[in-house]
Write an enzyme that holds these catalytic residues in place. Structure first.
Site, PDB file in Angstrom:
ATOM      1  N   LYS A   1       0.824  -1.225   0.000  1.00 56.24           N
ATOM      2  CA  LYS A   1       0.000   0.000   0.000  1.00 56.24           C
ATOM      3  C   LYS A   1       0.851   1.265   0.000  1.00 56.24           C
ATOM      4  O   LYS A   1       0.556   2.224  -0.713  1.00 56.24           O
ATOM      5  CB  LYS A   1      -0.961  -0.009   1.195  1.00 56.24           C
ATOM      6  CG  LYS A   1      -2.065  -1.055   1.062  1.00 56.24           C
ATOM      7  CD  LYS A   1      -3.033  -0.990   2.228  1.00 56.24           C
ATOM      8  CE  LYS A   1      -4.045  -2.127   2.144  1.00 56.24           C
ATOM      9  NZ  LYS A   1      -4.979  -2.146   3.270  1.00 56.24           N
TER      10      LYS A   1
ATOM     11  N   ASN B   1      -5.060   1.767  -1.458  1.00 54.47           N
ATOM     12  CA  ASN B   1      -5.589   0.402  -1.581  1.00 54.47           C
ATOM     13  C   ASN B   1      -6.432   0.220  -2.833  1.00 54.47           C
ATOM     14  O   ASN B   1      -6.843  -0.895  -3.143  1.00 54.47           O
ATOM     15  CB  ASN B   1      -6.381  -0.013  -0.327  1.00 54.47           C
ATOM     16  CG  ASN B   1      -7.787   0.560  -0.294  1.00 54.47           C
ATOM     17  OD1 ASN B   1      -8.050   1.589  -0.911  1.00 54.47           O
ATOM     18  ND2 ASN B   1      -8.681  -0.093   0.410  1.00 54.47           N
TER      19      ASN B   1
ATOM     20  N   ASP C   1     -10.032   2.319   2.903  1.00 59.73           N
ATOM     21  CA  ASP C   1     -10.088   1.613   4.197  1.00 59.73           C
ATOM     22  C   ASP C   1     -10.795   2.456   5.269  1.00 59.73           C
ATOM     23  O   ASP C   1     -11.685   1.957   5.969  1.00 59.73           O
ATOM     24  CB  ASP C   1      -8.674   1.251   4.677  1.00 59.73           C
ATOM     25  CG  ASP C   1      -8.120   0.016   3.966  1.00 59.73           C
ATOM     26  OD1 ASP C   1      -8.919  -0.809   3.477  1.00 59.73           O
ATOM     27  OD2 ASP C   1      -6.878  -0.126   3.903  1.00 59.73           O
TER      28      ASP C   1
HETATM   29  P1  NAP Z   1       0.761  -4.048   8.868  1.00 56.99           P
HETATM   30  O1  NAP Z   1       0.923  -2.776   8.134  1.00 56.99           O
HETATM   31  O2  NAP Z   1       1.779  -5.115   8.712  1.00 56.99           O
HETATM   32  O3  NAP Z   1       0.656  -3.653  10.437  1.00 56.99           O
HETATM   33  C1  NAP Z   1       0.635  -4.639  11.442  1.00 56.99           C
HETATM   34  C2  NAP Z   1       0.314  -3.985  12.790  1.00 56.99           C
HETATM   35  O4  NAP Z   1       0.164  -5.026  13.761  1.00 56.99           O
HETATM   36  C3  NAP Z   1       1.438  -3.066  13.298  1.00 56.99           C
HETATM   37  O5  NAP Z   1       0.854  -2.047  14.083  1.00 56.99           O
HETATM   38  C4  NAP Z   1       2.257  -4.025  14.182  1.00 56.99           C
HETATM   39  O6  NAP Z   1       2.976  -3.363  15.219  1.00 56.99           O
HETATM   40  C5  NAP Z   1       1.140  -4.837  14.799  1.00 56.99           C
HETATM   41  N1  NAP Z   1       1.579  -6.135  15.272  1.00 56.99           N
HETATM   42  C6  NAP Z   1       2.006  -7.182  14.524  1.00 56.99           C
HETATM   43  N2  NAP Z   1       2.309  -8.241  15.322  1.00 56.99           N
HETATM   44  C7  NAP Z   1       2.080  -7.823  16.603  1.00 56.99           C
HETATM   45  C8  NAP Z   1       2.201  -8.446  17.871  1.00 56.99           C
HETATM   46  N3  NAP Z   1       2.603  -9.718  17.979  1.00 56.99           N
HETATM   47  N4  NAP Z   1       1.855  -7.748  18.968  1.00 56.99           N
HETATM   48  C9  NAP Z   1       1.410  -6.457  18.865  1.00 56.99           C
HETATM   49  N5  NAP Z   1       1.280  -5.811  17.673  1.00 56.99           N
HETATM   50  C10 NAP Z   1       1.613  -6.489  16.565  1.00 56.99           C
HETATM   51  O7  NAP Z   1      -0.618  -4.750   8.523  1.00 56.99           O
HETATM   52  P2  NAP Z   1      -2.013  -4.058   8.093  1.00 56.99           P
HETATM   53  O8  NAP Z   1      -2.146  -4.064   6.632  1.00 56.99           O
HETATM   54  O9  NAP Z   1      -2.164  -2.774   8.825  1.00 56.99           O
HETATM   55  O10 NAP Z   1      -3.059  -5.132   8.665  1.00 56.99           O
HETATM   56  C11 NAP Z   1      -3.298  -5.222  10.051  1.00 56.99           C
HETATM   57  C12 NAP Z   1      -4.617  -5.918  10.311  1.00 56.99           C
HETATM   58  O11 NAP Z   1      -5.672  -5.171   9.730  1.00 56.99           O
HETATM   59  C13 NAP Z   1      -4.701  -7.318   9.727  1.00 56.99           C
HETATM   60  O12 NAP Z   1      -5.319  -8.151  10.678  1.00 56.99           O
HETATM   61  C14 NAP Z   1      -5.602  -7.150   8.518  1.00 56.99           C
HETATM   62  O13 NAP Z   1      -6.351  -8.324   8.252  1.00 56.99           O
HETATM   63  C15 NAP Z   1      -6.516  -6.045   9.002  1.00 56.99           C
HETATM   64  N6  NAP Z   1      -7.140  -5.305   7.898  1.00 56.99           N
HETATM   65  C16 NAP Z   1      -8.466  -5.441   7.724  1.00 56.99           C
HETATM   66  C17 NAP Z   1      -9.111  -4.773   6.709  1.00 56.99           C
HETATM   67  C18 NAP Z   1     -10.580  -4.950   6.543  1.00 56.99           C
HETATM   68  O14 NAP Z   1     -11.123  -4.505   5.521  1.00 56.99           O
HETATM   69  N7  NAP Z   1     -11.276  -5.570   7.480  1.00 56.99           N
HETATM   70  C19 NAP Z   1      -8.395  -3.932   5.842  1.00 56.99           C
HETATM   71  C20 NAP Z   1      -7.012  -3.796   6.047  1.00 56.99           C
HETATM   72  C21 NAP Z   1      -6.394  -4.500   7.077  1.00 56.99           C
HETATM   73  P3  NAP Z   1       4.495  -2.819  14.965  1.00 56.99           P
HETATM   74  O15 NAP Z   1       4.327  -1.473  14.325  1.00 56.99           O
HETATM   75  O16 NAP Z   1       5.069  -2.760  16.329  1.00 56.99           O
HETATM   76  O17 NAP Z   1       5.168  -3.814  14.076  1.00 56.99           O
END
Ligand code: NAP
Length: 311
Positions: A89, A110, A125
């Site tokens: 993204k 996105n 989003d």
């Molecule tokens: P991303 O950019 O990789 O971000 C991951 C986030 O999770 C970061 O804040 C990371 O913290 C945190 N994290 C990862 N492992 C962790 C752990 N063990 N303990 C605490 N924090 C942790 O991913 P993203 O694209 O934002 O996606 C994140 C979530 O949003 C996913 O579950 C995805 O399915 C969901 N999502 C849903 C939709 C929807 O339409 N429903 C759309 C987009 C995303 P750090 O910064 O410390 O690494």
């Protein structure tokens, strides 16, 4: 169509027979790495069929090294647009010719619209979440005191930018790497000046992700949004300890891997209102459809296909 409706970056960049022989022709795609898990093809293909559009929506697996070349190849292959997912993204924001305000504030794209050979970038989003919250809880983001878990990730940042745009009552940014939450709070601070909130707390806070810190902030929070990856696997620890959940909280878990994530299960058991991320997925997809076709999306067709795909 090849197995699973999935194509490689090379299929797109080189434009071989595998793409040319598709019926109906590929017009839309989701590009990611990995991308096999994406549920977008199921509900977008249902929408295209219902609208009588001669085209299909495919998956494209592209590594970070291949991403920009793949995106740039789409206009020449007759595509109308694309969705962009993990981890591309932010790269897409840099790669498009023009990005709208939501995408710039979210720090990522996105949805891409192809028009006159140019790439226009959007982020659906945040606006998708606004629609999902209205549907799930009958509430507007602007009226709420919100806590975002995982505010430093792509989804968390997009949601935080939406909260700032809506001038929500209070925003607590929580992230494992707290420095990211602090940096984001500084960026968003201009949207939170003023004394709108009555009480002993700041309108905008960056917080450590510890039980003690969360307990203090939750006293002044209405809605908790889990935008972190915690909860994608059933074996993950709870994003929020069950002892912190109470009936007056609303919990929105953006994770949609399971119908009832552990967080949603525990929130409902505590008497809170709770929903998983399927509604956000649906609405961000419907908004993308509106951008591509400049008309309302067949929402109920998309919802039915998504629920079927989700089992
Ligand atoms: P991303 O950019 O990789 O971000 C991951 C986030 O999770 C970061 O804040 C990371 O913290 C945190 N994290 C990862 N492992 C962790 C752990 N063990 N303990 C605490 N924090 C942790 O991913 P993203 O694209 O934002 O996606 C994140 C979530 O949003 C996913 O579950 C995805 O399915 C969901 N999502 C849903 C939709 C929807 O339409 N429903 C759309 C987009 C995303 P750090 O910064 O410390 O690494």
């Amino acid at each position: 169509m090849n197995a699973g409706n999935s194509f490689s970056a090379d299929d797109i960049i080189k434009g071989g027979d595998v793409l040319a022989s598709l019926t109906p022709p590929a017009k839309l795609a989701v590009i990611g790495d990995p991308v096999a898990h994406s549920r977008s093809p199921q509900f977008h293909n249902a929408a295209l069929a219902a609208a009588g559009i001669d085209g299909q929506y495919i998956r494209i697996q592209a590594s970070p090294e291949q991403f920009e070349e793949t995106l740039r190849a789409l206009p020449g292959r007759g595509f109308l647009g694309a969705n962009i997912t993990i981890p591309h993204k932010a790269s897409a924001l840099a790669a498009v010719d023009v990005a709208d305000g939501h995408a710039q504030r979210a720090g990522g794209v996105n949805t891409v619209l192809i028009d006159g050979g140019k790439l226009f970038g959007f982020s659906t989003d945040g606006p998708g979440l606004v629609r999902a919250l209205r549907e799930e809880f009958y509430i507007d983001l602007r009226d709420l005191r919100v806590m975002i878990l995982g505010a430093g990730g792509g989804a968390g940042r997009a949601i935080a930018a939406q909260c700032a745009e809506e001038r929500c009552e209070r925003l607590v940014l929580v992230n494992r790497t707290v420095e990211k939450a602090k940096a984001l709070a500084e960026e968003l601070r201009p949207s939170f000046v003023g004394e709108r909130l009555e009480g002993p707390v700041d309108r905008l806070v960056a917080s450590e992700w510890t039980e003690k810190a969360l307990r203090g902030h939750l006293e002044y929070v209405d809605l908790v949004i889990n935008a972190s990856s915690v909860g994608m696997r059933r074996s993950d620890p709870p994003a929020l300890p069950a002892t912190l959940l109470h009936p007056s909280l609303m919990i929105y878990d953006t994770v949609y891997a399971a119908e009832r994530t552990r967080l949603v299960d525990e929130a409902l058991s505590a008497g809170a209102r709770a929903a998983n991320g399927l509604s956000m997925l649906l609405h961000q997809g419907a908004l993308a459809y509106e951008i591509w076709f400049d008309r309302p999306a067949p929402l109920e067709v998309m919802r039915k296909a998504l629920l079927e795909a989700a089992g």
